[in-house]
Design a protein around this motif. Structure first.
Motif, PDB file in Angstrom:
ATOM      1  N   ASN A 175       0.844  -1.066   0.075  1.00 47.35           N
ATOM      2  CA  ASN A 175       0.134   0.164   0.019  1.00 47.35           C
ATOM      3  C   ASN A 175       0.867   1.201  -0.130  1.00 47.35           C
ATOM      4  N   LEU A 176       0.751   2.137  -0.937  1.00 51.82           N
ATOM      5  CA  LEU A 176       1.597   3.435  -1.199  1.00 51.82           C
ATOM      6  C   LEU A 176       0.538   4.391  -1.044  1.00 51.82           C
ATOM      7  N   THR A 177       1.061   5.317  -0.105  1.00 51.85           N
ATOM      8  CA  THR A 177       0.352   6.485   0.221  1.00 51.85           C
ATOM      9  C   THR A 177       1.207   7.715  -0.250  1.00 51.85           C
ATOM     10  N   LEU A 178       0.277   8.502  -1.016  1.00 55.20           N
ATOM     11  CA  LEU A 178       0.859   9.732  -1.711  1.00 55.20           C
ATOM     12  C   LEU A 178       0.126  10.748  -0.817  1.00 55.20           C
ATOM     13  N   MET A 179       1.104  11.737  -0.574  1.00 50.36           N
ATOM     14  CA  MET A 179       0.561  13.057   0.322  1.00 50.36           C
ATOM     15  C   MET A 179       0.205  14.042  -0.933  1.00 50.36           C
ATOM     16  N   VAL A 180      -0.793  14.673  -1.127  1.00 49.58           N
ATOM     17  CA  VAL A 180      -1.146  15.584  -2.236  1.00 49.58           C
ATOM     18  C   VAL A 180      -1.513  16.751  -1.650  1.00 49.58           C
ATOM     19  N   PRO A 181      -1.405  17.994  -2.281  1.00 46.50           N
ATOM     20  CA  PRO A 181      -2.051  19.228  -1.669  1.00 46.50           C
ATOM     21  C   PRO A 181      -3.403  19.423  -1.552  1.00 46.50           C
ATOM     22  N   SER A 182      -4.126  18.846  -2.336  1.00 47.15           N
ATOM     23  CA  SER A 182      -5.652  19.058  -2.709  1.00 47.15           C
ATOM     24  C   SER A 182      -6.070  17.865  -3.520  1.00 47.15           C
ATOM     25  N   ASP A 183      -7.400  17.696  -3.662  1.00 46.62           N
ATOM     26  CA  ASP A 183      -8.226  16.760  -4.452  1.00 46.62           C
ATOM     27  C   ASP A 183      -7.893  17.011  -5.761  1.00 46.62           C
ATOM     28  N   PHE A 184      -7.647  18.275  -6.217  1.00 45.54           N
ATOM     29  CA  PHE A 184      -7.345  18.399  -7.621  1.00 45.54           C
ATOM     30  C   PHE A 184      -5.994  17.684  -8.101  1.00 45.54           C
ATOM     31  N   TYR A 185      -4.895  17.696  -7.313  1.00 45.83           N
ATOM     32  CA  TYR A 185      -3.869  16.806  -7.446  1.00 45.83           C
ATOM     33  C   TYR A 185      -3.942  15.390  -7.766  1.00 45.83           C
ATOM     34  N   LYS A 186      -4.934  14.940  -6.816  1.00 46.10           N
ATOM     35  CA  LYS A 186      -5.188  13.428  -6.839  1.00 46.10           C
ATOM     36  C   LYS A 186      -5.928  13.174  -8.170  1.00 46.10           C
ATOM     37  N   GLU A 187      -6.866  13.991  -8.509  1.00 45.36           N
ATOM     38  CA  GLU A 187      -7.619  13.806  -9.761  1.00 45.36           C
ATOM     39  C   GLU A 187      -6.935  13.713 -10.789  1.00 45.36           C
ATOM     40  N   TYR A 188      -5.917  15.084 -10.825  1.00 47.69           N
ATOM     41  CA  TYR A 188      -5.204  15.147 -11.839  1.00 47.69           C
ATOM     42  C   TYR A 188      -4.092  14.000 -12.546  1.00 47.69           C
TER      43      TYR A 188
ATOM     44  N   PRO B 124     -11.513  29.885 -18.473  1.00 46.33           N
ATOM     45  CA  PRO B 124     -11.117  30.176 -19.749  1.00 46.33           C
ATOM     46  C   PRO B 124      -9.753  30.105 -20.164  1.00 46.33           C
ATOM     47  N   PHE B 125      -8.940  30.005 -19.003  1.00 47.77           N
ATOM     48  CA  PHE B 125      -7.489  30.007 -19.209  1.00 47.77           C
ATOM     49  C   PHE B 125      -6.720  28.848 -19.283  1.00 47.77           C
ATOM     50  N   VAL B 126      -7.426  27.782 -19.283  1.00 46.28           N
ATOM     51  CA  VAL B 126      -6.907  26.375 -18.850  1.00 46.28           C
ATOM     52  C   VAL B 126      -7.138  25.721 -20.363  1.00 46.28           C
ATOM     53  N   VAL B 127      -5.787  25.381 -20.819  1.00 43.13           N
ATOM     54  CA  VAL B 127      -5.632  24.862 -22.191  1.00 43.13           C
ATOM     55  C   VAL B 127      -6.249  23.164 -21.899  1.00 43.13           C
ATOM     56  N   PRO B 128      -7.283  22.940 -22.738  1.00 46.97           N
ATOM     57  CA  PRO B 128      -8.009  21.673 -22.823  1.00 46.97           C
ATOM     58  C   PRO B 128      -6.776  20.393 -22.703  1.00 46.97           C
ATOM     59  N   GLY B 129      -7.013  19.686 -21.948  1.00 46.83           N
ATOM     60  CA  GLY B 129      -6.144  18.474 -22.202  1.00 46.83           C
ATOM     61  C   GLY B 129      -5.104  18.500 -21.090  1.00 46.83           C
ATOM     62  N   ILE B 130      -4.532  19.552 -20.770  1.00 43.86           N
ATOM     63  CA  ILE B 130      -3.428  19.836 -19.720  1.00 43.86           C
ATOM     64  C   ILE B 130      -4.043  20.569 -18.521  1.00 43.86           C
ATOM     65  N   LYS B 131      -5.314  20.657 -18.580  1.00 39.32           N
ATOM     66  CA  LYS B 131      -5.961  21.435 -17.385  1.00 39.32           C
ATOM     67  C   LYS B 131      -5.170  22.502 -16.759  1.00 39.32           C
ATOM     68  N   LYS B 132      -5.093  22.597 -15.455  1.00 39.60           N
ATOM     69  CA  LYS B 132      -4.823  23.898 -14.857  1.00 39.60           C
ATOM     70  C   LYS B 132      -3.365  24.157 -14.890  1.00 39.60           C
ATOM     71  N   VAL B 133      -2.604  23.173 -15.161  1.00 40.34           N
ATOM     72  CA  VAL B 133      -1.045  23.323 -14.943  1.00 40.34           C
ATOM     73  C   VAL B 133      -0.526  24.187 -15.998  1.00 40.34           C
ATOM     74  N   ASN B 134      -0.901  24.082 -17.213  1.00 40.08           N
ATOM     75  CA  ASN B 134      -0.277  25.063 -18.422  1.00 40.08           C
ATOM     76  C   ASN B 134      -1.604  25.846 -18.634  1.00 40.08           C
ATOM     77  N   ILE B 135      -1.242  26.908 -18.013  1.00 37.89           N
ATOM     78  CA  ILE B 135      -2.262  28.222 -17.898  1.00 37.89           C
ATOM     79  C   ILE B 135      -2.102  29.207 -19.336  1.00 37.89           C
ATOM     80  N   ASP B 136      -3.117  29.461 -19.994  1.00 36.86           N
ATOM     81  CA  ASP B 136      -3.062  30.513 -21.042  1.00 36.86           C
ATOM     82  C   ASP B 136      -2.922  31.771 -20.109  1.00 36.86           C
ATOM     83  N   SER B 137      -1.835  32.463 -20.287  1.00 40.97           N
ATOM     84  CA  SER B 137      -1.696  33.855 -19.652  1.00 40.97           C
ATOM     85  C   SER B 137      -2.569  34.991 -20.335  1.00 40.97           C
ATOM     86  N   ASN B 138      -3.262  34.891 -21.181  1.00 42.67           N
ATOM     87  CA  ASN B 138      -4.150  35.694 -21.478  1.00 42.67           C
ATOM     88  C   ASN B 138      -3.705  37.121 -21.848  1.00 42.67           C
ATOM     89  N   LEU B 139      -2.458  37.284 -22.343  1.00 41.87           N
ATOM     90  CA  LEU B 139      -1.566  38.425 -22.545  1.00 41.87           C
ATOM     91  C   LEU B 139      -1.701  38.636 -24.018  1.00 41.87           C
TER      92      LEU B 139
END
Ligand code: ATP
Length: 484
Positions: free
Chosen positions: A52-65, A133-148
């Motif tokens: 049984n390996l337990t990983l500590m993640v900062p939030s649910d988002f990390y787990k889901e991602y 709107p800033f999230v590039v589909p497929g990479i979700k929140k990690v690769n953010i469109d800076s909107n510049l």
């Protein structure tokens, strides 16, 4: 921490990294490479017992991602470094400091991993209901469109007396985002004087000097909208987590947070998190911090922590420089008297000035004529004649007052007499229908009324005009007059 476990985990990470490196360009696997370090930097193995390996993640988002994107790769890494039949557990730091969730069993044989989403214990993800709107589909929140906008660079920003201080500070922030005393940078000034341009210039420069930094520009209205959607979906934590990943956060027109206390609370926590972690915050506003109404004191005091810099309307010299700069890009050179004429024509804001410059460029391109002072004067007067009427709140108030024969002071007063209250409600209704102003902004311009008063007025006019002939006629007449 268990050294042996750390060594195994490092090997797992290396295995995954090697596979991502070797993946074919444009493959789904390759797309994960960018998010890998950002994501796994924050994931810690905390125990390995009986497979049984337990990983500590900062939030649910990390787990889901991880489960949505990395499960196969992680399975292969665990199989290689630990063996078959490893069960994966998550300890989510946020909200559940000590709480372990039910295991998500990984089938280590190839791709037939159970779909975590069907597990009862899986949290619903931030991305499922909230349109970001800033999230590039497929990479979700990690690769953010800076909107510049690439036009809003320092290279295209002309400096003069009116903006020199703000521009100098902005440039120094761009060199060391989050590491100067200017955090937050609070840029304020009137309409079209270059606040957004300067804020975005910092973002563009940071992106070019530090490509790995996450830069995000957005309007406060977008921020409010997203907050409301996240609250409706009970996903405020994910909303805050999303913003906490940003290295340089640029929020335009922050004065619109006025009166929105729940959004202010969320903004407050995001602000503190970013500030404490040395992330840069840039805010723009049409008012100085102390002049923003209906905003929590703790937020106003934070606005003042860094540096507030006013950008004033450009002086004659700066206007001249802006004209020369813009026209020279199109190979157009004007004589001194032509420059003086153009610079003196538009005094208040740069947006208006740029409109005139573009008309001159268009004129010279279309007619392929040598520009002369006479021609310029002629062009400008034609532009003025053809200019579409700008429908804004003061203009709507003027038309309404004229129509009902009342004074503006009466319209903006607090009186509830029907002969004044009805025109006031109509002015509020048309301000909402015909401008982009928010309820709060309309309330401010209507003599400092609350946003709920404006909402009520808009609903009332909509409903009453369906059944009351008199009000229906007012709406029709005013609509024609305002748009004429
Ligand atoms: N100093 C400058 N040099 C060159 N262009 C400028 C300068 N200042 C403003 N501009 C241009 O003027 C236009 C309006 O600027 P900007 O949108 O930044 O104004 P703003 O102060 O944010 O206005 P608002 O409050 O209405 O949003 C943009 O096209 C911008 O590029």
């Amino acid at each position: 921490m268990d050294e042996n476990l750390m060594m195994i985990w490092r090997k797992c990470l290396q295995f995954m990294r090697d596979n991502l490196n070797a993946a074919e360009d444009n493959s789904d696997l390759k797309k994960l490479e960018k998010s890998f370090d950002l994501l796994f930097d924050k994931v810690q193995p905390i125990s390995l017992a009986d497979n049984n390996l337990t990983l500590m993640v900062p939030s649910d988002f990390y787990k889901e991602y991880i489960e949505d994107n990395y499960l196969s790769l992680l399975s292969a890494a665990l199989k290689k470094n630990i063996g078959k039949g490893v069960k994966l557990w998550y300890s989510v730091m946020e909200n559940r400091p000590n709480g372990l969730e039910k295991p998500v069993t990984m089938n280590m044989k190839g791709k037939s991993v159970p779909t975590p989403r069907t597990q009862e214990t899986m949290p619903q993800g931030f991305s499922s209901n909230i349109v970001n709107p800033f999230v590039v589909p497929g990479i979700k929140k990690v690769n953010i469109d800076s909107n510049l906008k690439s036009d809003f660079s320092f290279d295209n920003y002309v400096e003069g007396e009116s903006n020199k201080f703000a521009a100098t500070v902005a440039r120094s922030i761009a060199k060391r985002p989050g590491a100067t005393a200017f955090n937050p940078l609070f840029l304020y000034g009137g309409y079209g004087v270059g606040k957004t341009h300067l804020g975005q210039a910092v973002g563009l420069e940071v992106k070019s000097q530090f490509p790995d930094k996450v830069v995000l520009y957005l309007s406060s209205e977008k921020f409010i909208q997203q907050f409301i959607s996240s609250a409706k979906a009970h996903k405020q934590t994910e909303f805050a987590n999303f913003y906490q990943m940003v290295d340089v956060l640029i929020i335009d027109d922050i004065q619109f947070l006025s009166g929105k206390s729940a959004t202010q609370d969320s903004f407050f926590h995001i602000f503190d998190h970013l500030h404490q972690n040395g992330k840069q915050i840039i805010l723009t506003s049409d008012k100085a911090p102390a002049d923003i109404m209906d905003i929590q004191d703790r937020i106003v005091s934070r606005f003042k922590w860094g540096l507030s810099a006013e950008i004033k309307s450009p002086d004659l010299q700066t206007r001249r420089k802006i004209i020369v700069d813009k026209l020279s890009r199109d190979g157009i050179v004007l004589t001194d008297d032509m420059l003086d004429f153009l610079a003196s024509e538009t005094k208040t804001n740069v947006r208006e000035l740029i409109g005139v410059i573009n008309s001159v460029i268009a004129y010279s391109t279309v007619y392929k004529t040598e520009l002369s002072l006479e021609l310029l004067k002629d062009t400008i007067s034609k532009i003025a004649a053809n200019q579409k009427k700008i429908i804004n709140i003061p203009y709507i108030q003027e038309v309404v007052c004229d129509y009902f024969g009342i004074k503006k002071e009466q319209l903006l007063s607090k009186t509830r007499k029907r002969e004044i209250a009805l025109p006031r409600q109509l002015a509020m209704y048309f301000s909402k229908e015909l401008t982009n102003a928010t309820f709060t902004k309309i309330g401010e311009e209507m003599g400092g009324k609350d946003h709920s008063t404006v909402m009520y007025a808009c609903d009332t006019i909509k409903d009453v005009s369906k059944i009351d002939k008199e009000v229906k006629k007012y709406v029709k007449d005013l609509s024609e007059r305002i748009k004429k």
